[in-house]
Each structure stands twice: as C-alpha cells, then as structure tokens.
Design an enzyme around this catalytic site. Sequence first.
Site, mmCIF file in Angstrom:
data_model
loop_
_atom_site.group_PDB
_atom_site.id
_atom_site.type_symbol
_atom_site.label_atom_id
_atom_site.label_comp_id
_atom_site.label_asym_id
_atom_site.label_seq_id
_atom_site.Cartn_x
_atom_site.Cartn_y
_atom_site.Cartn_z
ATOM 1 N N HIS A 52 13.221 7.523 26.520
ATOM 2 C CA HIS A 52 12.861 8.612 26.146
ATOM 3 C C HIS A 52 14.388 9.290 25.538
ATOM 4 O O HIS A 52 15.070 9.752 26.399
ATOM 5 C CB HIS A 52 12.452 10.052 26.881
ATOM 6 C CG HIS A 52 10.286 8.534 26.299
ATOM 7 N ND1 HIS A 52 9.435 9.189 26.978
ATOM 8 C CD2 HIS A 52 10.093 7.798 25.849
ATOM 9 C CE1 HIS A 52 8.470 8.776 26.481
ATOM 10 N NE2 HIS A 52 9.090 7.884 26.595
ATOM 11 N N GLU A 54 14.759 12.318 26.583
ATOM 12 C CA GLU A 54 15.289 13.826 27.373
ATOM 13 C C GLU A 54 16.293 12.408 28.046
ATOM 14 O O GLU A 54 16.733 13.058 29.237
ATOM 15 C CB GLU A 54 14.216 13.995 27.582
ATOM 16 C CG GLU A 54 13.087 15.130 27.110
ATOM 17 C CD GLU A 54 12.059 14.742 26.440
ATOM 18 O OE1 GLU A 54 12.536 13.242 26.195
ATOM 19 O OE2 GLU A 54 11.165 15.164 26.446
ATOM 20 N N CYS A 87 8.850 11.952 31.315
ATOM 21 C CA CYS A 87 10.420 12.638 31.528
ATOM 22 C C CYS A 87 9.725 14.172 31.819
ATOM 23 O O CYS A 87 10.661 14.836 32.800
ATOM 24 C CB CYS A 87 10.494 13.181 29.908
ATOM 25 S SG CYS A 87 10.972 11.790 29.139
ATOM 26 N N ALA A 164 8.148 3.644 -16.900
ATOM 27 C CA ALA A 164 8.667 3.047 -17.791
ATOM 28 C C ALA A 164 8.234 2.207 -19.621
ATOM 29 O O ALA A 164 8.368 3.338 -20.293
ATOM 30 C CB ALA A 164 7.063 1.362 -17.667
ATOM 31 N N SER A 170 10.255 -1.414 -16.237
ATOM 32 C CA SER A 170 11.107 -0.304 -15.774
ATOM 33 C C SER A 170 11.957 -0.619 -15.063
ATOM 34 O O SER A 170 12.466 0.005 -14.556
ATOM 35 C CB SER A 170 10.288 0.080 -15.003
ATOM 36 O OG SER A 170 9.651 -0.874 -14.188
ATOM 37 N N TRP A 172 16.131 -0.604 -15.799
ATOM 38 C CA TRP A 172 16.514 -0.279 -14.616
ATOM 39 C C TRP A 172 15.881 1.101 -15.189
ATOM 40 O O TRP A 172 16.475 1.519 -16.290
ATOM 41 C CB TRP A 172 17.608 0.275 -13.416
ATOM 42 C CG TRP A 172 17.405 -1.296 -12.727
ATOM 43 C CD1 TRP A 172 18.216 -2.189 -12.707
ATOM 44 C CD2 TRP A 172 16.521 -1.354 -12.021
ATOM 45 N NE1 TRP A 172 18.284 -3.297 -12.271
ATOM 46 C CE2 TRP A 172 16.936 -2.521 -10.702
ATOM 47 C CE3 TRP A 172 15.616 -0.578 -10.797
ATOM 48 C CZ2 TRP A 172 16.270 -3.721 -10.241
ATOM 49 C CZ3 TRP A 172 14.989 -1.446 -10.265
ATOM 50 C CH2 TRP A 172 14.730 -2.521 -9.266
ATOM 51 N N ARG A 186 13.874 3.950 1.919
ATOM 52 C CA ARG A 186 12.543 2.775 2.562
ATOM 53 C C ARG A 186 13.468 2.847 3.690
ATOM 54 O O ARG A 186 11.979 2.505 4.951
ATOM 55 C CB ARG A 186 12.949 1.870 1.813
ATOM 56 C CG ARG A 186 12.515 1.038 0.526
ATOM 57 C CD ARG A 186 13.092 -0.202 0.088
ATOM 58 N NE ARG A 186 12.229 0.046 -1.524
ATOM 59 C CZ ARG A 186 12.531 -1.051 -2.398
ATOM 60 N NH1 ARG A 186 13.224 -1.577 -2.299
ATOM 61 N NH2 ARG A 186 12.012 -1.051 -3.841
ATOM 62 N N ASP A 202 6.096 -6.074 -11.331
ATOM 63 C CA ASP A 202 6.976 -6.901 -11.340
ATOM 64 C C ASP A 202 7.979 -7.788 -10.348
ATOM 65 O O ASP A 202 9.129 -7.596 -10.034
ATOM 66 C CB ASP A 202 7.854 -5.104 -10.219
ATOM 67 C CG ASP A 202 7.477 -4.032 -11.759
ATOM 68 O OD1 ASP A 202 6.737 -4.675 -13.004
ATOM 69 O OD2 ASP A 202 7.541 -3.436 -11.978
ATOM 70 N N ARG A 209 18.246 -3.284 0.921
ATOM 71 C CA ARG A 209 19.700 -4.222 0.664
ATOM 72 C C ARG A 209 20.378 -3.262 1.155
ATOM 73 O O ARG A 209 21.967 -3.302 0.225
ATOM 74 C CB ARG A 209 19.526 -4.881 -0.934
ATOM 75 C CG ARG A 209 18.787 -5.618 -0.440
ATOM 76 C CD ARG A 209 17.776 -6.431 -2.342
ATOM 77 N NE ARG A 209 17.002 -6.073 -2.597
ATOM 78 C CZ ARG A 209 15.840 -5.634 -3.036
ATOM 79 N NH1 ARG A 209 16.696 -5.273 -4.535
ATOM 80 N NH2 ARG A 209 15.160 -4.864 -3.933
HETATM 81 N N1 LIG Z 1 9.785 4.026 -11.936
HETATM 82 C C1 LIG Z 1 8.926 3.704 -11.392
HETATM 83 O O1 LIG Z 1 9.351 4.428 -10.272
HETATM 84 C C2 LIG Z 1 7.793 2.566 -11.195
HETATM 85 C C3 LIG Z 1 7.171 2.242 -9.627
HETATM 86 C C4 LIG Z 1 6.465 1.605 -9.920
HETATM 87 C C5 LIG Z 1 6.137 0.971 -10.798
HETATM 88 N N2 LIG Z 1 6.320 1.259 -12.180
HETATM 89 C C6 LIG Z 1 5.772 0.680 -12.547
HETATM 90 O O2 LIG Z 1 4.586 1.243 -13.122
HETATM 91 C C7 LIG Z 1 3.748 -0.206 -14.242
HETATM 92 C C8 LIG Z 1 2.799 -0.082 -12.468
HETATM 93 O O3 LIG Z 1 1.831 0.857 -13.583
HETATM 94 P P1 LIG Z 1 0.077 1.080 -13.227
HETATM 95 O O4 LIG Z 1 -0.269 2.420 -13.601
HETATM 96 O O5 LIG Z 1 -0.137 0.312 -14.687
HETATM 97 O O6 LIG Z 1 -0.735 0.139 -12.112
HETATM 98 P P2 LIG Z 1 -0.235 0.315 -10.912
HETATM 99 O O7 LIG Z 1 -1.189 1.771 -9.428
HETATM 100 O O8 LIG Z 1 0.831 0.080 -9.583
HETATM 101 O O9 LIG Z 1 -1.505 -1.033 -9.913
HETATM 102 C C9 LIG Z 1 -3.226 -0.933 -9.985
HETATM 103 C C10 LIG Z 1 -3.540 -1.085 -9.644
HETATM 104 O O10 LIG Z 1 -3.568 -0.287 -8.135
HETATM 105 C C11 LIG Z 1 -5.049 -0.865 -7.809
HETATM 106 N N3 LIG Z 1 -5.535 0.207 -7.323
HETATM 107 C C12 LIG Z 1 -5.298 1.514 -8.096
HETATM 108 N N4 LIG Z 1 -6.040 2.447 -7.938
HETATM 109 C C13 LIG Z 1 -6.846 2.220 -6.433
HETATM 110 C C14 LIG Z 1 -7.564 2.877 -6.459
HETATM 111 N N5 LIG Z 1 -8.203 4.077 -6.344
HETATM 112 N N6 LIG Z 1 -8.159 2.033 -5.056
HETATM 113 C C15 LIG Z 1 -8.419 0.712 -5.503
HETATM 114 N N7 LIG Z 1 -6.780 -0.344 -6.167
HETATM 115 C C16 LIG Z 1 -6.328 1.070 -6.633
HETATM 116 C C17 LIG Z 1 -6.113 -1.578 -8.444
HETATM 117 O O11 LIG Z 1 -5.501 -3.403 -8.303
HETATM 118 P P3 LIG Z 1 -5.956 -4.562 -8.420
HETATM 119 O O12 LIG Z 1 -6.176 -4.814 -10.006
HETATM 120 O O13 LIG Z 1 -5.297 -5.599 -7.804
HETATM 121 O O14 LIG Z 1 -7.703 -4.135 -7.869
HETATM 122 C C18 LIG Z 1 -4.944 -1.629 -9.677
HETATM 123 O O15 LIG Z 1 -5.485 -2.320 -10.705
HETATM 124 C C19 LIG Z 1 4.863 -1.378 -14.123
HETATM 125 O O16 LIG Z 1 5.018 -1.245 -16.013
HETATM 126 C C20 LIG Z 1 5.920 -1.332 -13.100
HETATM 127 O O17 LIG Z 1 6.933 -1.107 -13.820
HETATM 128 C C21 LIG Z 1 7.635 2.082 -12.437
#
Ligand SMILES: NC(=O)c1ccc[n+]([C@@H]2O[C@H](COP(=O)([O-])OP(=O)(O)OC[C@H]3O[C@@H](n4cnc5c(N)ncnc54)[C@H](OP(=O)(O)O)[C@@H]3O)[C@@H](O)[C@H]2O)c1
Length: 324
Positions: A52, A54, A87, A164, A170, A172, A186, A202, A209
């Site tokens: 810990h 301390e 402690c 996206a 998306s 980048w 992360r 994706d 990394r």
């Molecule tokens: N720029 C960024 O920071 C970033 C980060 C991440 C993703 N993205 C982009 O975002 C896009 C995807 O986003 P999206 O909105 O289409 O999908 P998403 O949020 O990644 O996934 C949607 C899925 O999540 C699950 N889900 C959502 N709400 C839920 C709930 N209340 N309870 C249980 N499961 C739930 C379901 O999965 P199931 O269908 O499996 O049941 C649903 O089909 C992609 O184009 C990706 O490249 C961008």
Amino acid sequence: MPPTDRAWLAAAARLAARGRPLSRPNPAVGCVIVQRGAVVGRGWTQAGGRPHAEAMALAAAGDAARGSTVYVTLEPCAHRSERGPACADLLAEAQPARIVVGVADPDPRTAGEGIDRLRSAGIDAETVASPEAEASLAGYLMRARHGRPHVTLKLAMSLDGCIALADGTSQWITGEAARAHVHSRRALADAILVGGGTWRGDSPRLDVRLPGIEDRSPERWVLTRGAAPEGAQAIASPAAIGDMSGVQYLYVEGGAQTAAAFLSADLVDRIELYRAPIVIGDGLRAIGSLGPASLDAAHGRWQRRETCQLGSDTFTAYRRTRSS
Ligand SMILES: NC(=O)c1ccc[n+]([C@@H]2O[C@H](COP(=O)([O-])OP(=O)(O)OC[C@H]3O[C@@H](n4cnc5c(N)ncnc54)[C@H](OP(=O)(O)O)[C@@H]3O)[C@@H](O)[C@H]2O)c1
C-alpha cells in the site's frame, strides 16, 4: 508561505495516479510524508494492490517518519489481510505527529476505524476535504458508493459533431497525436467498451499501442443484445455495468447509439471529446437519439475540466456534475 494541507494532498493525489489501474482491485492511493517542510517519504499503491502507499512511504522515510506529518489520499486501512498488516497499525507504530486524510474510506472494514485507531495511538488524525484526492479515487469511490464503475465516454468528432461519414467510414477523423492520446487514456482504464455496430463494422483492436505500455490493454467489452462475440465480453444494457466484476474505470468508445444509451441512462461521468478541424456535413452524428429534450434540463450537467491542443485537434474533458 509553506504549502497548505490541501496542496500536499493534491501532491499525494498526483502520486496516486501512478498506481492506476494496476493497483486493481485495491484503490490507487498516494502518500507523502513531510518532516520540517521537506518530503522524506513518498508512496503509491503498487501493482496488484500491495504494498500500500503508506507502507511504501514509511519504508522510504524510515526513522524520519517519527514526528512528521503524513498526507494520504484515502483513510488508512484498518483491516489486516493475509498479504500484509493494516496501514493504521503501521502508522501507529511509526508515530508521526499528524495524519491528514483526503477522503474517508467507504469500505465498511475501515470506515472511521482507520482514523479512530490512529487517534487511539495518540496521533492527531483528521480528514481535510480534498477534491484532488476525491478525483484520483473516482473509480474506487463510484464502485463502493454506487456499485458500478466510473464511466468515461470518448468521442472523436468533426467540427460539426460527426463521428463518421454517412457510409460509416471513421478512420481517421483525428490525427496521430490525438489517437496516441486515446491510447494513453485506454491504459488508465480497466475495461473498454464499444457497441455491437462498431464491433462488427470496424473490427477495432481496442488495445494500447504505445511503446513501453503495450501490456496495459484493458479488458474488451461489447454492448449488444446478442451473444458476446469472440474476443470480447458482453453486457446487454448500460445498467449492467455493475456486473463487470472488479472494473473501476470503464472507457466507452462509441458509436452513436452506444453513446446515447449510456447518456440516456445517466451513466456517463466524464466526456472526453477530440475535435478535428474538419467539416463532414451529412455524416453520422456523434450521439444518437436521447428522447425528448429540454434546454433547461440540458444546462448545468457538464463542467469543463481540462483542455489541450493535440496537433491540429483539440481535446476537452467534461465532468458530470453530481452531488457525490
Ligand atoms: N469517431 C469515433 O469516436 C467513433 C467511435 C466509435 C464508432 N464510430 C463509428 O460509429 C459507427 C457505429 O455507430 P452506431 O451508432 O451505428 O453503432 P454502435 O453504437 O457502435 O452499436 C450499436 C449497437 O449497440 C448495441 N446497443 C445500442 N444500444 C443498446 C442498448 N440500449 N442495449 C443493448 N445494446 C445496445 C446494439 O448491438 P447489437 O446489434 O449487437 O444488439 C446496437 O445495434 C461506425 O461508423 C463507427 O465507425 C466512431
């Protein structure tokens, strides 16, 4: 003017950050021992939870701990374990003159007992409210008080709030510096989660990394109404995050529906937003539907905590304002 108690506790909180998240399942605690204005011992919870903070600081201070002031972010533990002494007992033996605690421990095995034991040993022990110590223990306190992890929602978006293109592309949106920053964030989490859509579309690696800390990749989780895909664990709703055993810090990386699901359930404690200087127009909005909105209810919920420039992108972190 000598530093105040709060400044020393803030220094202890900065040390505590070194232990996160490897101290799991123990809280990441920091400790500074001060004798006549000079630091004679420093400690933070080590990987696996022991030693810990301390114990580490006392070992460094040696005899100089007698008559000192000890600053510690969390109330010293009062329970012995197979892995080491309490402690509070170690401190009682070392006989500092004063102990200043940043946060009282909600763990029923210690709550109040740590301070009481120190006072019984003739040490002047007190709690001085420390926002920095509280923030450094956010994951541990959230789990102890509310039975769930502390949740950070990360969004990498364009100036006009898209994550996206309309076709789902998306990679980048942000530049290299911002993406490296995401990897460092992360590394501070116990678990990382994306929605089923992002997982399928994706095939993200969701690992760390960065040279030297590649072994710090968190557990991978998917929000899905279906079965867990290979390589990840699954939860069926945001409300199930309490079942993520031992997870104190959860990092949610989207996409839009997932962000909306966590925000609608009021289960986001921090938003980390990376904004790239690009305009997408007809793309995927960062956050899906949140249901009926009122501007009155939308105000006052988020407070800006930090901001910095990462290459051409801007990072801003917001904290959900809550009473505890
Ligand atoms: N720029 C960024 O920071 C970033 C980060 C991440 C993703 N993205 C982009 O975002 C896009 C995807 O986003 P999206 O909105 O289409 O999908 P998403 O949020 O990644 O996934 C949607 C899925 O999540 C699950 N889900 C959502 N709400 C839920 C709930 N209340 N309870 C249980 N499961 C739930 C379901 O999965 P199931 O269908 O499996 O049941 C649903 O089909 C992609 O184009 C990706 O490249 C961008």
